[in-house]
Write a protein that holds these residues in place. Sequence first.
Motif, PDB file in Angstrom:
ATOM      1  N   ASN A 135      31.271 -39.181 -53.463  1.00  0.00           N
ATOM      2  CA  ASN A 135      32.081 -37.977 -53.274  1.00  0.00           C
ATOM      3  C   ASN A 135      32.116 -37.584 -51.806  1.00  0.00           C
ATOM      4  N   LEU A 136      33.289 -37.188 -51.346  1.00  0.00           N
ATOM      5  CA  LEU A 136      33.463 -36.725 -49.980  1.00  0.00           C
ATOM      6  C   LEU A 136      34.040 -35.313 -49.983  1.00  0.00           C
ATOM      7  N   LEU A 137      33.473 -34.456 -49.155  1.00  0.00           N
ATOM      8  CA  LEU A 137      34.028 -33.132 -48.904  1.00  0.00           C
ATOM      9  C   LEU A 137      34.706 -33.173 -47.543  1.00  0.00           C
ATOM     10  N   VAL A 138      35.999 -32.914 -47.508  1.00  0.00           N
ATOM     11  CA  VAL A 138      36.772 -32.985 -46.268  1.00  0.00           C
ATOM     12  C   VAL A 138      37.237 -31.584 -45.887  1.00  0.00           C
ATOM     13  N   LEU A 139      36.855 -31.145 -44.687  1.00  0.00           N
ATOM     14  CA  LEU A 139      37.308 -29.862 -44.140  1.00  0.00           C
ATOM     15  C   LEU A 139      38.228 -30.182 -42.966  1.00  0.00           C
ATOM     16  N   PRO A 140      39.550 -30.245 -43.213  1.00  0.00           N
ATOM     17  CA  PRO A 140      40.463 -30.763 -42.187  1.00  0.00           C
ATOM     18  C   PRO A 140      40.912 -29.722 -41.176  1.00  0.00           C
TER      19      PRO A 140
ATOM     20  N   ILE B  84      38.967 -30.247 -34.999  1.00  0.00           N
ATOM     21  CA  ILE B  84      38.184 -31.305 -35.630  1.00  0.00           C
ATOM     22  C   ILE B  84      38.359 -31.312 -37.139  1.00  0.00           C
ATOM     23  N   THR B  85      38.041 -32.449 -37.736  1.00  0.00           N
ATOM     24  CA  THR B  85      37.919 -32.587 -39.183  1.00  0.00           C
ATOM     25  C   THR B  85      36.475 -32.952 -39.492  1.00  0.00           C
ATOM     26  N   LEU B  86      35.862 -32.225 -40.415  1.00  0.00           N
ATOM     27  CA  LEU B  86      34.486 -32.497 -40.828  1.00  0.00           C
ATOM     28  C   LEU B  86      34.479 -33.180 -42.186  1.00  0.00           C
ATOM     29  N   ILE B  87      33.637 -34.194 -42.320  1.00  0.00           N
ATOM     30  CA  ILE B  87      33.491 -34.925 -43.585  1.00  0.00           C
ATOM     31  C   ILE B  87      32.024 -34.929 -43.970  1.00  0.00           C
ATOM     32  N   PHE B  88      31.734 -34.563 -45.213  1.00  0.00           N
ATOM     33  CA  PHE B  88      30.369 -34.588 -45.733  1.00  0.00           C
ATOM     34  C   PHE B  88      30.335 -35.398 -47.023  1.00  0.00           C
ATOM     35  N   THR B  89      29.244 -36.112 -47.260  1.00  0.00           N
ATOM     36  CA  THR B  89      29.002 -36.619 -48.611  1.00  0.00           C
ATOM     37  C   THR B  89      28.432 -35.454 -49.415  1.00  0.00           C
TER      38      THR B  89
ATOM     39  N   GLY C 258      24.916 -34.557 -47.792  1.00  0.00           N
ATOM     40  CA  GLY C 258      24.118 -35.652 -47.251  1.00  0.00           C
ATOM     41  C   GLY C 258      24.561 -36.058 -45.869  1.00  0.00           C
ATOM     42  N   ASN C 259      25.229 -37.194 -45.764  1.00  0.00           N
ATOM     43  CA  ASN C 259      25.703 -37.685 -44.477  1.00  0.00           C
ATOM     44  C   ASN C 259      26.935 -36.919 -44.023  1.00  0.00           C
ATOM     45  N   PHE C 260      27.265 -37.042 -42.751  1.00  0.00           N
ATOM     46  CA  PHE C 260      28.386 -36.274 -42.223  1.00  0.00           C
ATOM     47  C   PHE C 260      29.135 -37.106 -41.183  1.00  0.00           C
ATOM     48  N   GLY C 261      30.389 -36.763 -40.970  1.00  0.00           N
ATOM     49  CA  GLY C 261      31.204 -37.410 -39.951  1.00  0.00           C
ATOM     50  C   GLY C 261      32.098 -36.382 -39.283  1.00  0.00           C
TER      51      GLY C 261
ATOM     52  N   SER D 276      49.466 -24.846 -43.124  1.00  0.00           N
ATOM     53  CA  SER D 276      48.314 -24.413 -43.925  1.00  0.00           C
ATOM     54  C   SER D 276      47.927 -25.433 -44.991  1.00  0.00           C
ATOM     55  N   HIS D 277      48.917 -26.154 -45.556  1.00  0.00           N
ATOM     56  CA  HIS D 277      48.576 -27.098 -46.625  1.00  0.00           C
ATOM     57  C   HIS D 277      47.793 -28.296 -46.090  1.00  0.00           C
ATOM     58  N   LYS D 278      47.875 -28.551 -44.779  1.00  0.00           N
ATOM     59  CA  LYS D 278      47.109 -29.642 -44.183  1.00  0.00           C
ATOM     60  C   LYS D 278      45.706 -29.201 -43.784  1.00  0.00           C
ATOM     61  N   GLN D 279      45.400 -27.919 -43.935  1.00  0.00           N
ATOM     62  CA  GLN D 279      44.063 -27.405 -43.631  1.00  0.00           C
ATOM     63  C   GLN D 279      43.261 -27.118 -44.894  1.00  0.00           C
ATOM     64  N   ARG D 280      43.810 -27.479 -46.060  1.00  0.00           N
ATOM     65  CA  ARG D 280      43.158 -27.172 -47.323  1.00  0.00           C
ATOM     66  C   ARG D 280      41.943 -28.084 -47.529  1.00  0.00           C
ATOM     67  N   PRO D 281      40.755 -27.529 -47.794  1.00  0.00           N
ATOM     68  CA  PRO D 281      39.569 -28.356 -48.049  1.00  0.00           C
ATOM     69  C   PRO D 281      39.770 -29.245 -49.272  1.00  0.00           C
ATOM     70  N   GLN D 282      39.184 -30.433 -49.232  1.00  0.00           N
ATOM     71  CA  GLN D 282      39.340 -31.398 -50.312  1.00  0.00           C
ATOM     72  C   GLN D 282      37.985 -31.908 -50.792  1.00  0.00           C
TER      73      GLN D 282
END
Length: 333
Positions: free
Chosen positions: A6-11, A115-120, A56-59, A159-165
């Motif tokens: 699973n990835l959490l994306v904060l774009p 920036i875009t943040l990615i977390f497991t 967990g991990n992050f990018g 705004s739709h491109k900033q929606r967390p996923q």
Amino acid sequence: MSEVKNLLVLPRLRVQNANAISSPMTWGFPAMSAFVGLMHALERKLYAEGINVSLGNFGVICHDLEAQATKDRYQYTFHLTRTPLSSPKDRAKIQKDSSYKAPSIVEEGRVHLDITLIFTIDSAAAESEHDDIAQQIGEIVGGMRIAGGSVIPNRSVPSHKQRPQWVTLDDNEERREKQFARLKRRWLPGFALTLRDDYLAEHHQTLQQQNPEASLLDAWLDLSRLNHYCALENKGESNEKPLWQVQRPYRGWLVPIPVGYGAISDLFNPGEVANARDTKTKFRFVESLYSIGEWVSPHRMKQPEDLLWYVDNNEEAGLYRLNNDYHLRASAQ
């Protein structure tokens, strides 16, 4: 095959006045340890809000960077402020004597980031709740500090491109690759910071062949700069013209980065060291660890692990550092 589920994306987060001084020897993009601090602070806030998830991990993918500095030929100068003055006594002295100089201020470098943040992410919540959890996390992050900077609305992105996923990657390898390919397209244009310890070690060996006393610091400094050398445009002629060229041992956008801390003292018991901030945790004096990083476009990534960083401590050796495995796949290509 990738093991990330699973990835959490904060774009497209817009961060204002983040810390641009990443270590005593580097500046520009914040240190990756700052994003580890964000991840741990976010987990505590989520727990307080009753959201039981594990990060967990992050990018980090950087889409834009605007350093608050002015360049004069070869030197950069940070835009500094002095508000307010050091103390009421200083202000009173300045009013009485215009020649009085207040004490110098601590230099603070700032940078604006997109920036875009990615977390497991892992959770026992049902899949139907994932979108709501991602939205709640996005709202919490909007009120937090990222590398000392404030998160502000990003007016340059819809705004739709900033929606967390919350992205659940498929177990099927082919469908998983298509999912990751769609994510990578959304992260363009941008660059992800990866770790190239392999370049540093290899370049150190190369320098030692020329000079057996060359150290890792010499290799790090050599990779951190642009080395110009002079070639002759018309060899063998009297009117030879110098031709300056840039010589780099490796291709790619390489930068010097801090990757954590190394111990320079024993581990002291809680409360043993005076004036420590935390009297309940063991204490140790440390200094920064450095390595070489490479900015890589997301479309070159083969799997999520390529851009993800993780904590890789070795307490017995006194190493508290971060790691990234991009070089394992990049060297095999």
